[in-house]
Design a protein around this motif. Structure first.
Motif: not given
Length: 288
Positions: A207-227, A248-250
């Protein structure tokens, strides 16, 4: 400004025959984009408000079948996985013919990336890591705080950057990954990939989860991330913790059912594959 052809593609969904329609990561693909400026491409991307939008332009490398520029809501990326597969799918659907049958050569910010056809999916050759090695202690402390977990829950935290600056955080199992309740914001840029294994013998390996900072420092989760799945696979395969092929599942926590197919050929090249389905196709989209 005149409009341009456009496709909206679902990338890495589960098998549509098993109810997997619209369970992947959406991608907007804009064709005939040579006349658009960087600012116009960024403006279209923000207007569409998807995680990424790609723009097909004339290749400058004679070995390439097409060239793509990849934009997030706030910047251009040299490479990204789901945009690579989704763009290739859209290019083929619109009548693109590769120079070598069964192999498509994409030109993007990291150079040439090969995409192969086979088994009903497209797979890209994982590009080499541009940064690896353990994460610095002060940064690890930030990651632990953002993920709201204890330090001893982290089995490994390493750089796994291949365009995006991913950091792989390895936990003991998939249940721990799914149970994460990270903070909603972070005061510094982060691209986190959290991974944990499923029990052996099942249809899914990780199981994979991708979390990244976006606008104004908000933390977002990407649905499925190839890279991210590419760099995670390179790290896990090199360590011997997993063998290829595996799936892998994401996206589970956010209501998606992404499926990423990992393989490795006899030369050691890692391939990252998935389904791509065009959901909408329109004649034109115009810059704002």
């Amino acid at each position: 400004m005149s409009g341009r052809p456009f496709q909206l593609v679902d990338v890495f969904p589960d098998d549509p025959a098993a109810g997997g329609a619209l369970t992947g990561n959406p991608l907007a693909v804009v064709f005939d984009a040579d006349g658009l400026s960087t600012g116009e491409m960024q403006g279209i991307t923000r207007w569409l408000n998807l995680s990424e939008t790609t723009f097909l332009v004339t290749p400058t490398d004679p070995a390439a079948d097409y060239q793509v520029r990849i934009f997030t809501l706030d910047r251009e990326l040299p490479f990204a996985g789901h945009p690579t597969l989704g763009t290739c799918h859209a290019w083929l659907r619109r009548g693109g013919r590769p120079k070598r049958p069964g192999r498509v050569m994409q030109q993007c910010g990291v150079g040439l990336v090969e995409v192969r056809q086979g088994g009903g999916i497209l797979s890209f050759a994982a590009p080499p890591l541009i940064r690896s090695g353990p994460v610095e202690a002060d940064l690890l402390a930030v990651i632990i705080d953002v993920l709201q977990i204890s330090a001893d829950a982290v089995l490994e935290a390493t750089w796994a950057a291949n365009g995006p600056g991913w950091i792989m955080v390895r936990l003991a199992d998939a249940d721990q990954v799914l149970a994460l309740q990270p903070k909603h914001s972070c005061d510094r840029p982060l691209d986190l990939g959290v991974v944990g294994p499923y029990p052996p013998g099942g249809p899914l390996a990780y199981e994979v989860r991708a979390l990244f900072t976006a606008e104004a420092g908000s933390l977002r989760e990407d649905p499925v991330t190839g890279s991210l799945n590419a760099s995670v696979a390179q790290s896990l395969l090199a360590s011997g913790r997993v063998t290829a092929p595996y799936v892998a599942s994401q996206g589970t926590v956010i209501g998606r059912r992404g499926r990423v197919f990992i393989d490795q050929d006899a030369t050691g090249q890692v391939w990252v594959g998935g389904r791509s389905v065009t959901q909408f196709e329109v004649a034109t989209v115009s810059a704002p």
